[in-house]
Design a protein around this motif. Structure first.
Motif, PDB file in Angstrom:
ATOM      1  N   ILE A 181      -6.251 -28.150  -6.571  1.00  0.00           N
ATOM      2  CA  ILE A 181      -6.027 -27.821  -7.946  1.00  0.00           C
ATOM      3  C   ILE A 181      -7.309 -28.030  -8.728  1.00  0.00           C
ATOM      4  O   ILE A 181      -7.818 -26.895  -9.571  1.00  0.00           O
ATOM      5  N   LYS A 182      -8.176 -28.850  -8.315  1.00  0.00           N
ATOM      6  CA  LYS A 182      -9.350 -29.090  -9.190  1.00  0.00           C
ATOM      7  C   LYS A 182     -10.470 -27.968  -8.858  1.00  0.00           C
ATOM      8  O   LYS A 182     -10.921 -27.133  -9.522  1.00  0.00           O
TER       9      LYS A 182
ATOM     10  N   ASP B 124      -9.454 -24.770  -7.690  1.00  0.00           N
ATOM     11  CA  ASP B 124      -9.001 -23.506  -8.356  1.00  0.00           C
ATOM     12  C   ASP B 124      -9.250 -23.378  -9.680  1.00  0.00           C
ATOM     13  O   ASP B 124      -9.593 -22.486 -10.250  1.00  0.00           O
ATOM     14  N   THR B 125      -9.113 -24.588 -10.302  1.00  0.00           N
ATOM     15  CA  THR B 125      -9.550 -24.717 -11.897  1.00  0.00           C
ATOM     16  C   THR B 125     -11.095 -24.281 -11.956  1.00  0.00           C
ATOM     17  O   THR B 125     -11.421 -23.481 -13.064  1.00  0.00           O
TER      18      THR B 125
ATOM     19  N   TYR C 294      -3.948 -31.912  -2.475  1.00  0.00           N
ATOM     20  CA  TYR C 294      -3.049 -31.053  -3.645  1.00  0.00           C
ATOM     21  C   TYR C 294      -4.108 -31.233  -5.028  1.00  0.00           C
ATOM     22  O   TYR C 294      -4.535 -30.228  -5.562  1.00  0.00           O
TER      23      TYR C 294
END
Length: 133
Positions: free
Chosen positions: A23-24, A26-27, A19
């Motif tokens: 997120i990394k 996606d950022t 997860y």
């Protein structure tokens, strides 16, 4: 029992790592999109600046004067053409021709709108009275 807790803890650790990495990434993707948009905005600002400069160049008074002389066949301005605001005639009042015609026909008289006494009550068009139930 302890072995089951260890397996669940390791599974939770792996899930949280997956997860966190998602997120990394996606950022990173979104920050690249923001950078692309900033470059596009800057390019559009530069384009607008170029268009404004071109517009100012095309609207130079000496250029417009030359074009007007070449294409419009205008005569030079004479002193009699310049007047003061006080010398201009007053604007005439606007005439409502349709309203005047309605008054001549006698149709400009205000009409009485029928009123409904209760919101759910209906009236007949011919008499204006409430129909019998």
């Amino acid at each position: 029992m302890i072995r089951l807790l260890h397996i669940m803890a390791i599974g939770a650790l792996i899930a949280s790592a997956v997860y966190a990495y998602s997120i990394k990434y996606d950022t990173i993707y979104l920050s690249e999109q923001v950078a692309k948009l900033k470059r596009r905005v800057q390019k559009e600002k530069e384009t607008i600046a170029v268009l404004q400069a071109e517009w100012q160049r095309l609207n130079r008074p000496e250029r417009l004067q030359a074009l007007a002389e070449r294409h419009l066949d205008l005569k030079p301005l004479e002193i009699e053409q310049i007047v003061r605001m006080a010398d201009l005639p007053q604007r005439q009042a606007r005439v409502d021709t349709i309203g005047r015609k309605l008054e001549d026909l006698g149709l400009a008289i205000p009409t009485a709108t029928p009123q409904v006494s209760e919101p759910g009550e209906a009236r007949t068009p011919a008499s204006g009275k409430t129909p019998a139930r």
